[in-house]
Design a protein around this motif. Structure first.
Motif, PDB file in Angstrom:
ATOM      1  N   ASN A 192       6.682  -2.438   7.151  1.00 56.14           N
ATOM      2  CA  ASN A 192       5.995  -1.867   5.991  1.00 56.14           C
ATOM      3  C   ASN A 192       4.765  -3.035   6.342  1.00 56.14           C
ATOM      4  O   ASN A 192       5.297  -4.168   7.081  1.00 56.14           O
ATOM      5  N   ALA A 193       4.577  -3.815   5.182  1.00 53.38           N
ATOM      6  CA  ALA A 193       3.651  -4.864   4.744  1.00 53.38           C
ATOM      7  C   ALA A 193       4.344  -5.353   4.171  1.00 53.38           C
ATOM      8  O   ALA A 193       5.828  -6.002   3.687  1.00 53.38           O
ATOM      9  N   PHE A 194       4.091  -7.259   4.509  1.00 53.55           N
ATOM     10  CA  PHE A 194       5.906  -8.214   4.632  1.00 53.55           C
ATOM     11  C   PHE A 194       5.708  -8.731   2.882  1.00 53.55           C
ATOM     12  O   PHE A 194       6.711  -8.675   2.863  1.00 53.55           O
ATOM     13  N   SER A 195       4.179  -8.639   2.053  1.00 54.39           N
ATOM     14  CA  SER A 195       4.960  -8.641   0.847  1.00 54.39           C
ATOM     15  C   SER A 195       5.970  -7.489  -0.098  1.00 54.39           C
ATOM     16  O   SER A 195       6.478  -8.253  -0.373  1.00 54.39           O
ATOM     17  N   LYS A 196       6.173  -6.568   0.676  1.00 56.59           N
ATOM     18  CA  LYS A 196       6.851  -5.732   0.083  1.00 56.59           C
ATOM     19  C   LYS A 196       8.181  -5.129   0.959  1.00 56.59           C
ATOM     20  O   LYS A 196       9.332  -4.687   0.878  1.00 56.59           O
TER      21      LYS A 196
END
Length: 184
Positions: free
Chosen positions: A105-109
């Motif tokens: 997943n994306a780092f911010s999520k």
């Protein structure tokens, strides 16, 4: 005479306003403060999230609260050689891909524990294709700790700084000394 100047200026402003909608603002701007780095606002935000993962806020302010990511960018821009800057930028630009590949997943999520694990995995990676990511994370970690410890908040509120040799006290019992001050 002044009326002519006013009408000319009004015509120039009107013409400028007519041309503004035709300008293309869809491309993300590169921040011009960092001459040697192509930093966009989204990359700066990603770096802020990484620094906040390295030193999160709790009882003390975190790295993102103290804007340590700006310190990192200044240090890399001004103090690191060209090869190091290129490796840093490749690692920063490829970090989202590394996050999606490793954590899915994306780092911010990701949750905070997943973010910590991802950074530790990136620092411990021995893969040749992850070399730039490891270099980027190593520099980010080093400069995060340095910027955090040198911040005004830490130096004035957490560990008050006093100049060496400090203020003079002729006779003092060791039991009366306060350990709140650090020298140097």
């Amino acid at each position: 005479m002044k009326r002519r100047d006013a009408l000319r200026n009004l015509a120039l402003i009107t013409g400028g306003l007519v041309l503004v909608p035709s300008c293309d603002f869809s491309k993300e701007d590169i921040l011009s403060a960092y001459k040697n780095l192509d930093i966009t606002p989204s990359l700066k935000q990603l770096l802020a999230e990484i620094t906040d993962t390295i030193i999160p806020s709790g009882n003390l302010k975190g790295a993102a609260d103290l804007e340590v990511h700006d310190f990192i960018l200044v240090m890399v821009n001004d103090c690191i050689d060209d090869d190091g800057q290129k490796a840093f930028m490749k690692g920063l630009q490829g970090f989202e891909a590394f996050s999606k590949k490793t954590a899915g997943n994306a780092f911010s999520k990701l949750s905070s524990s997943e973010k910590e694990k991802l950074i530790l995995d990136g620092l411990a990676s021995e893969a040749e294709d992850q070399k730039d990511t490891k270099t980027f994370l190593g520099m980010s970690k080093r400069f995060t700790v340095q910027g955090f410890m040198m911040s005004e908040y830490i130096q004035t509120e957490v560990k008050p700084y006093s100049l060496i040799p400090g203020d003079y006290q002729g006779e003092v019992l060791i039991a009366d000394l306060k350990t709140g001050k650090i020298n140097g």
